[in-house]
Motif scaffolding. Structure first.
Motif, PDB file in Angstrom:
ATOM      1  N   ASN A 137      83.018  16.049  41.966  1.00  0.00           N
ATOM      2  CA  ASN A 137      82.146  15.801  40.815  1.00  0.00           C
ATOM      3  C   ASN A 137      82.871  15.975  39.492  1.00  0.00           C
ATOM      4  OD1 ASN A 137      79.667  15.209  42.215  1.00  0.00           O
ATOM      5  ND2 ASN A 137      79.543  17.376  42.734  1.00  0.00           N
ATOM      6  N   GLU A 139      74.061  12.375  37.260  1.00  0.00           N
ATOM      7  CA  GLU A 139      73.842  13.120  38.508  1.00  0.00           C
ATOM      8  C   GLU A 139      74.990  14.079  38.815  1.00  0.00           C
ATOM      9  OE1 GLU A 139      73.215  10.055  41.362  1.00  0.00           O
ATOM     10  OE2 GLU A 139      71.300   9.418  40.479  1.00  0.00           O
ATOM     11  N   ARG A 140      76.213  13.615  38.604  1.00  0.00           N
ATOM     12  CA  ARG A 140      77.370  14.472  38.887  1.00  0.00           C
ATOM     13  C   ARG A 140      77.452  15.629  37.898  1.00  0.00           C
ATOM     14  NH1 ARG A 140      80.867  12.554  42.684  1.00  0.00           N
ATOM     15  NH2 ARG A 140      80.598  10.385  43.354  1.00  0.00           N
ATOM     16  N   LEU A 158      82.452   1.303  42.036  1.00  0.00           N
ATOM     17  CA  LEU A 158      81.017   1.585  42.087  1.00  0.00           C
ATOM     18  C   LEU A 158      80.278   0.522  41.288  1.00  0.00           C
ATOM     19  CD1 LEU A 158      78.700   3.526  42.901  1.00  0.00           C
ATOM     20  CD2 LEU A 158      79.128   4.776  40.769  1.00  0.00           C
ATOM     21  N   LYS A 192      73.942   6.676  35.440  1.00  0.00           N
ATOM     22  CA  LYS A 192      73.226   7.582  36.342  1.00  0.00           C
ATOM     23  C   LYS A 192      74.194   8.395  37.191  1.00  0.00           C
ATOM     24  CE  LYS A 192      68.710   5.349  36.779  1.00  0.00           C
ATOM     25  NZ  LYS A 192      67.722   4.733  37.711  1.00  0.00           N
ATOM     26  N   ASP A 193      75.313   7.780  37.559  1.00  0.00           N
ATOM     27  CA  ASP A 193      76.318   8.516  38.330  1.00  0.00           C
ATOM     28  C   ASP A 193      76.866   9.682  37.502  1.00  0.00           C
ATOM     29  OD1 ASP A 193      78.055   8.829  40.658  1.00  0.00           O
ATOM     30  OD2 ASP A 193      79.676   8.158  39.352  1.00  0.00           O
ATOM     31  N   THR A 239      86.567   5.792  39.181  1.00  0.00           N
ATOM     32  CA  THR A 239      85.729   5.964  37.998  1.00  0.00           C
ATOM     33  C   THR A 239      86.377   5.349  36.770  1.00  0.00           C
ATOM     34  OG1 THR A 239      84.901   8.029  38.942  1.00  0.00           O
ATOM     35  CG2 THR A 239      84.530   7.674  36.601  1.00  0.00           C
TER      36      THR A 239
END
Length: 300
Positions: free
Chosen positions: A6, A49-50, A179, A45-46, A106
């Motif tokens: 994360n 959330e992380r 992603l 959102k990723d 990422t």
């Protein structure tokens, strides 16, 4: 702060499209921001959330724009641990191999792109003013078995990293990937755009017959004063296998040869020129109707 998956992803977001900033000292109102600017909701959102998983704090999400958290303590932690995240100053951290893959995914999700100009230009690219950062990315890619090239652009003070070649694109997809949905699809398109010039002859007779028929209907042509069926390929193996299967399955005799066209390109040719063999080809419906008519007219 100890790295896990994360934090590796959060760090990459901040190096790419993110920011860790505070207001100028001259301003009375104080703010400390950690955030990500991006229009893609999946990436926003990723990040959200992380961030929540690692820090227990959920950044505010502004859909299609950014995701941000304002907290002085976190700002100070990031700055003391990692230094600046500005474009010329961010640094790839020391990570475990698996975390590097997530970091790269990422970063490419935010800063990368995929080009697929059919049969001409297929590559994954990055651009940055941070030459040292790109060079570090290039070294990590190399350790993952992925070759890349870095060049300085002639029109701007910026450096570009490019990943070319089918094997490298496949490895990138398998080991890093995207992603970002449109980049993920574009990578598939780029990989699929590489033509496999070797014909795949099935071991199953029914499938083999269908494939031979497909190849013959698509490629076989009447030429040489309408007396010969010719079929070409740039791979000799294709022609030799087809010759063997035509004899084995249909008892059709043919001959093969090596040729060179007007510009010097070598190719391989299969010919069926005996009257009885051509009739067998037509009887087994291995010749396109237009070519059949052409041959029949020559016999009148």
């Amino acid at each position: 702060m100890k790295f896990d998956e994360n934090l590796a992803v959060i760090h990459a977001y901040l190096c790419a499209d993110g920011y860790v900033i505070k207001n100028p000292e001259t301003q009375k109102h104080k703010y400390y921001c950690i955030g990500l600017r991006n229009t893609n909701i999946i990436l926003l959102k990723d990040f959200q959330e992380r961030f929540k998983k690692y820090f227990g704090i959920q950044p505010r999400l502004y859909e299609g724009e950014r995701c941000v958290v304002q907290k002085k303590e976190l700002y100070e932690k990031f700055i003391s641990k990692f230094g600046s995240f500005y474009s010329r100053e961010w640094m790839v951290p020391l990570l475990k191999r698996e975390f590097y893959k997530k970091w790269l995914r990422t970063f490419f999700d935010c800063e990368g792109w995929v080009t697929c100009k059919s049969h001409q230009n297929r590559h994954i690219g990055l651009e940055s003013v941070n030459k040292k950062g790109l060079e570090k990315i290039g070294k990590i890619l190399k350790n993952l078995g992925i070759s890349s090239k870095i060049k300085k652009r002639t029109d701007r003070d910026i450096f570009s990293l490019r990943i070319y070649g089918k094997k490298n694109l496949i490895k990138f997809g398998e080991k890093i990937g995207f992603l970002h949905p449109s980049k993920k699809e574009k990578l598939k398109e780029a990989v699929n755009d590489y033509v496999n010039y070797y014909w795949k002859f099935s071991n199953k007779k029914s499938e083999l017959k269908e494939f031979i028929k497909e190849i013959m209907l698509k490629k076989a042509r009447i030429s040489g004063g309408n007396k010969t069926i010719r079929l070409c390929s740039n791979k000799e193996k294709n022609i030799l296998q087809l010759k063997s299967y035509l004899k084995k399955i249909y008892n059709i005799e043919s001959r093969t040869g090596k040729r060179k066209n007007g510009v010097g390109t070598i190719y391989f040719e299969l010919c069926i020129n005996k009257y009885e063999e051509i009739k067998k080809t037509i009887k087994n419906k291995l010749l396109d109707n237009t070519q059949v008519e052409k041959w029949l007219k020559s016999k009148k």
